[in-house]
Scaffold this motif. Structure first.
Motif, short mmCIF file in Angstrom:
data_model
loop_
_atom_site.label_atom_id
_atom_site.label_comp_id
_atom_site.label_asym_id
_atom_site.label_seq_id
_atom_site.Cartn_x
_atom_site.Cartn_y
_atom_site.Cartn_z
N LYS A 1 0.80 -1.23 0.00
CA LYS A 1 0.00 0.00 0.00
C LYS A 1 0.84 1.28 0.00
O LYS A 1 0.38 2.32 -0.46
N SER A 2 2.07 1.21 0.52
CA SER A 2 2.89 2.42 0.60
C SER A 2 3.57 2.76 -0.73
O SER A 2 4.06 3.88 -0.91
N SER B 1 -2.44 2.91 -1.57
CA SER B 1 -3.35 3.17 -0.45
C SER B 1 -4.49 4.11 -0.85
O SER B 1 -5.52 4.16 -0.18
#
Length: 265
Positions: free
Chosen positions: A100-101, A159
């Motif tokens: 997600k990062s 994200s």
């Protein structure tokens, strides 16, 4: 990228008498079907029918109790998942493996691990070969992102993606491993009707370009019937029916299996 650039030569995935027992319970029993070059095959059935277990057996996450998996006539039964991936059989999972990062592009870039292996010393002393390989990987990642309809989100952190965009990114990650046969496990889970239609249209463009064949497990009947050339129906761990989507939709046994529940653990 044309289908002519895909390698190795076309091969049929053959499932023959595949079975798996857990403590005497048959999760999968005597399953046989093929995925031929150029086909999209749907694997459907009520919850608990054994579809994901079948996927795990084909891709080496489980060892079969009985039966064979063959690729191009070669027995590949019991090969490890990484070995199956290197031979061209790559699967997605119901649970996301998105980082997600990282951005969309960075996620797909990391997914090229099968292609980008190199000795450690080359990392510190990169020559022309390494630079060319890195350029090729970046070009491939960019192509996949745009093919999956995520070009406008290429630099967006994962994200910040919607549920539908995350599903597209999950497929993009699988494509980064350069599969010959792409196996998708419920890729449309959580999508609304419009997102599912868009996903289906994208899926059909992958065949013959980024992959040769697709095997898909999916509960969205509209999607799976719309994209599949052939449907295999499982019920209580066994094959209930197989045929063209129109034939399956009119099959009384299939209708009874769905309407009657058939949920098993």
């Amino acid at each position: 990228m044309s289908s002519a650039t895909l390698s190795p030569p076309p091969r049929t995935l053959e499932i023959r008498g595949l079975g798996k027992s857990f403590g005497g319970i048959h999760a999968v029993k005597d399953i046989s079907f093929d995925v031929k070059t150029g086909e999209i095959v749907g694997l459907i059935g009520p919850n608990g029918a054994g579809k994901t277990t079948c996927f795990n057996l084909i891709t080496g996450f489980y060892s079969p109790s009985t039966g064979q998996v063959r690729l191009g006539g070669e027995d590949v039964t019991g090969k490890k998942p990484f070995e199956m991936a290197r031979m061209g059989i790559v699967r997605s999972f119901q649970k996301t493996n998105i980082l997600k990062s990282l951005t969309v592009f960075e996620n797909v870039l990391t997914g090229h691990y099968l292609e980008a292996r190199q000795p450690l010393w080359r990392t510190f002393f990169p020559g022309r070969t390494v630079r060319e390989a890195e350029h090729s990987v970046r070009e491939s990642a960019t192509r996949i992102v745009h093919t999956m309809g995520l070009g406008h989100r290429i630099d967006t952190p994962a994200s910040a993606l919607s549920c539908g965009e995350l599903r597209l990114l999950e497929v993009a990650l699988a494509l980064a491993a350069k599969p010959e046969i792409l196996m998708l496990d419920e890729p449309a889970a959580g999508l609304n009707s419009q997102e599912a239609r868009t996903f289906g249209e994208i899926l059909k463009t992958l065949r013959g370009t980024l992959v040769r064949s697709i095997l898909i497990v999916e509960h969205n009947m509209s999607l799976v019937m719309g994209v599949s050339d052939r449907i295999v129906v499982m019920h209580f761990g066994q094959k209930l029916a197989e045929g063209a989507p129109a034939d399956i939709q009119g099959n009384k046994q299939v209708i009874d299996a769905y309407l009657g529940g058939g949920n098993q653990a």
